[in-house]
Motif scaffolding. Structure first.
Motif, PDB file in Angstrom:
ATOM      1  N   LYS A 265      -4.669   4.486   2.206  1.00 57.88           N
ATOM      2  CA  LYS A 265      -5.101   4.927   0.877  1.00 57.88           C
ATOM      3  C   LYS A 265      -5.420   3.727   0.001  1.00 57.88           C
ATOM      4  CE  LYS A 265      -3.663   8.009  -2.888  1.00 57.88           C
ATOM      5  NZ  LYS A 265      -2.591   8.927  -3.354  1.00 57.88           N
TER       6      LYS A 265
ATOM      7  N   TYR B  38      -8.802   2.343   1.244  1.00 56.49           N
ATOM      8  CA  TYR B  38      -9.972   3.131   0.876  1.00 56.49           C
ATOM      9  C   TYR B  38     -10.325   2.920  -0.592  1.00 56.49           C
ATOM     10  CZ  TYR B  38      -8.577   5.460   5.219  1.00 56.49           C
ATOM     11  OH  TYR B  38      -8.197   5.728   6.507  1.00 56.49           O
ATOM     12  N   ARG B  39      -9.314   2.855  -1.441  1.00 59.26           N
ATOM     13  CA  ARG B  39      -9.578   2.607  -2.861  1.00 59.26           C
ATOM     14  C   ARG B  39     -10.155   1.216  -3.071  1.00 59.26           C
ATOM     15  NH1 ARG B  39      -4.172   5.228  -5.778  1.00 59.26           N
ATOM     16  NH2 ARG B  39      -4.797   7.428  -5.538  1.00 59.26           N
TER      17      ARG B  39
ATOM     18  N   GLU C 263     -11.554  11.645  -1.758  1.00 53.27           N
ATOM     19  CA  GLU C 263     -11.131  11.279  -3.108  1.00 53.27           C
ATOM     20  C   GLU C 263     -11.363   9.790  -3.382  1.00 53.27           C
ATOM     21  OE1 GLU C 263      -7.100  12.538  -3.202  1.00 53.27           O
ATOM     22  OE2 GLU C 263      -7.604  14.684  -3.228  1.00 53.27           O
ATOM     23  N   ALA C 264     -11.206   8.965  -2.361  1.00 52.15           N
ATOM     24  CA  ALA C 264     -11.381   7.522  -2.549  1.00 52.15           C
ATOM     25  C   ALA C 264     -12.853   7.126  -2.599  1.00 52.15           C
ATOM     26  CB  ALA C 264     -10.677   6.761  -1.424  1.00 52.15           C
TER      27      ALA C 264
END
Length: 238
Positions: free
Chosen positions: A46, A49-50, A90-91
């Motif tokens: 996560k 990806y951000r 979302e990312a």
């Protein structure tokens, strides 16, 4: 089987994510055509990806040439279903062109999802059998579970020993949440020139120690055809 070399120990989870981002940029820059990346789930991916979608890296990636696949997914009717897909969506947001995110079907029985995703991978690859001279992915991201699993290939489960299929249904997970999964197999995950294990946190010390002691765990058998690199933070490596 011990953890494959090389092992890079970095200060923290942010540094692990940054090192993975830099390797991904290198992989994408080395090709002039489409690039296949196989993603994993979890807290460290996560962060990665951000980071990829943030201002530092987003302009360094050829998003129009990148195709994103998944090493596993939780499926069925529960709220956990599709969690890895949602993490990427979302990312990345609208950075990914239509048709370039290839999620594992999560809204039905795992057997159906496995069959559908195997067909999707074969369409991407172009043939029915893996060719040792041609990778399925350009980069595979992997994690390490507290029990030594990777993707959704759990110790003691038959799916971790599958040698022919590319994708398998995992009707019974070996670790919470105990929901059905679909997972790529070791042959599919290994059909890449580069695999990166992203391993962070104190909870990963025990499985790393078991691997170092030679215990036969699924994560220890996950090997790229080319280079397998373990990116560890200091908390995991201590």
């Amino acid at each position: 089987m011990s953890a494959p070399a090389p092992r890079e120990v970095l200060p923290d989870a942010d540094a692990v994510a940054r090192a993975a981002a830099e390797r991904l940029v290198e992989v994408a820059a080395a090709k002039v055509d489409e690039v296949g990346i196989c993603l994993s789930g979890g807290s460290t991916p996560k962060l990665l990806y951000r980071l990829l979608a943030g201002p530092e890296f987003r302009t360094s990636l050829p998003w129009a040439r990148l195709h994103w696949f998944f090493g596993d997914e939780r499926v069925g009717g529960g709220p956990e279903a599709g969690s890895n897909r949602r993490l990427a969506e979302e990312a990345f947001g609208d950075l990914v062109p239509p048709g370039h995110l290839h999620p594992i079907p999560a809204d039905g029985p795992p057997q159906d999802g496995a069959a559908a995703y195997a067909a999707e991978l074969r369409r991407w690859y172009g043939t029915e059998r893996l060719d040792p001279a041609r990778p399925l992915f350009d980069l595979v991201l992997l994690g390490l579970g507290e029990d030594g699993h990777t993707a959704s290939l759990f110790p003691g489960k038959p799916e971790a020993r599958e040698a022919e299929a590319w994708v398998v249904a995992v009707p019974e997970a070996g670790l919470a949440p105990f929901v059905p999964r679909v997972s790529l197999t070791l042959p599919a995950l290994g059909a890449t020139p580069l695999a990166l294990f992203l391993v962070t946190g104190e909870a990963k010390r025990a499985p790393l120690a078991r691997l170092a002691a030679g215990e036969d765990l699924p994560a220890g058998r996950a090997r790229a055809r080319g280079e397998t690199v373990w990116l560890l933070d200091e908390a995991a490596a201590a």
